[in-house]
Design an enzyme around this catalytic site. Structure first.
Site, short mmCIF file in Angstrom:
data_model
loop_
_atom_site.label_atom_id
_atom_site.label_comp_id
_atom_site.label_asym_id
_atom_site.label_seq_id
_atom_site.Cartn_x
_atom_site.Cartn_y
_atom_site.Cartn_z
CB SER A 120 91.68 -39.03 102.19
OG SER A 120 91.97 -39.30 100.83
CG HIS A 141 91.99 -38.50 106.85
ND1 HIS A 141 90.74 -38.14 106.42
CD2 HIS A 141 92.86 -37.98 105.94
CE1 HIS A 141 90.84 -37.44 105.31
NE2 HIS A 141 92.11 -37.33 105.01
CD GLU A 153 87.65 -38.17 108.85
OE1 GLU A 153 86.42 -38.13 108.75
OE2 GLU A 153 88.39 -38.42 107.88
CG ASN A 191 87.51 -36.71 102.22
OD1 ASN A 191 87.46 -35.49 102.15
ND2 ASN A 191 88.64 -37.37 102.32
#
Ligand code: CAA
Length: 282
Positions: A120, A141, A153, A191
């Site tokens: 991540s 991800h 992702e 994130n």
């Protein structure tokens, strides 16, 4: 373009098990490995339970569930991954163990196999450089919980080839996920946006707003499925702190400074749902 038929997953925790479940349900031959045998058994048992629940709820037909169970095989060592077209890593979020794993996998899998990381936050380019095949290396991800969340992702490292990207994107489409292309930078897309938002919610809690009010405000006021503090507990406060520290360090801006209350909770061992206590008690 090479097609991925056999996939290996390393790490049978929440993310790895979720990824293996989704792959096997889509009919791919899937090998799951974890260095800790107990974790591997727990991960596999969890997948079987969730497949059973999906059948009970009428979300999955019994034949697909049975096929998924057959397609999903426990690997006894990384050597079993020799036949894989692609291997997805979902182990501890630290560079050194990941790089060591990829080095080993690099010597086991065939020359055309793709290596991918579910990291991540760690640089894809840097992990790719630990292998002899940086052009066949990518970030994939998945979001937690993997079987439920639509998004993956995709992150290209500096040397990821167009073909690798196309093969991985096509695999994600075949397992019914939607992809976005992120940059190989701290926090990628989700994130980078999500963690500062949660951090801001923690600052509000530190300033005295009740966690339940913060969560209800965002749930009822912006239609988020979970309030930010519930989500923080769900993701893990240690993980959240790790990502915020990385954003702060690598992007160098004060706006990413982890809230002191978050630091304090992690110091106390309050990691959220997995430890029984975070912003809420479980
Ligand atoms: N595995 C598989 N399925 C799960 C699950 C899990 N761990 N948790 C919940 N589900 C399923 C449930 O079985 C249920 O399925 P059905 O609709 O088929 O019955 C469905 O999800 C909804 O669950 P619930 O009714 O129990 O609860 P809910 O409606 O509150 O949904 C949720 C739960 C899907 C987790 C929802 O609250 C949600 O979407 N929350 C936000 C999650 C999120 O933002 N994830 C991203 C985190 S960030 C990240 O992952 C990136 C990172 O690197 C940190």
């Amino acid at each position: 373009m090479n097609q991925v038929k056999t996939v290996g997953v390393v790490g049978a925790g929440q993310m790895g098990a979720g990824i293996a479940q989704v792959l096997a349900t889509a009919g791919l031959s899937t090998l799951l490995f974890d260095a800790a045998p107990a974790a591997l058994d727990k991960g596999l048992a969890g997948i079987h339970t969730r497949l059973g629940q999906a059948v009970e709820k009428g979300k999955l037909d019994a034949a697909t569930s049975e096929r998924a169970k057959q397609q999903l095989v426990k690997a006894s060592s990384l050597k079993d991954f020799a036949k894989c077209d692609m291997v997805i890593e979902a182990i501890i979020e630290q560079f050194e163990p990941k790089a060591a794993l990829f080095k080993e996998l690099d010597s086991i899998v065939g020359p055309n196999a793709i290596l991918a990381s579910n990291t991540s936050s760690i640089s894809i380019t840097r992990m790719a450089a630990a292998t002899s095949r940086p052009e066949k290396f990518m970030g994939v991800h998945f979001m937690n919980p993997v079987p439920v969340m639509q998004l993956v992702e995709l992150i290209r490292g500096l040397q990821t080839s167009d073909e690798t990207y196309a093969v991985v994107q096509s695999l994600c489409t075949s397992i019914k996920k939607t992809t976005v292309l992120a940059i190989d930078g701290p926090g990628f897309i989700v994130n980078r946006i999500l963690c500062p938002m949660i951090n801001e919610a923690i600052f509000l809690a530190q300033e005295g707003v009740a966690p339940i009010d913060i969560d209800n405000a965002m749930k009822l006021g912006t239609n988020h499925p979970m309030g930010p503090l519930t989500l923080a507990d769900f993701v893990g406060l240690d993980t959240l702190l790790y990502i915020l520290q990385l954003l702060h360090r690598e992007l160098g801006e004060d706006k990413y400074r982890p809230c002191p209350l978050l630091v304090k909770y992690v110091e106390a061992g309050w990691f959220g749902k997995k430890s029984g206590r975070g912003f809420y008690r479980y």
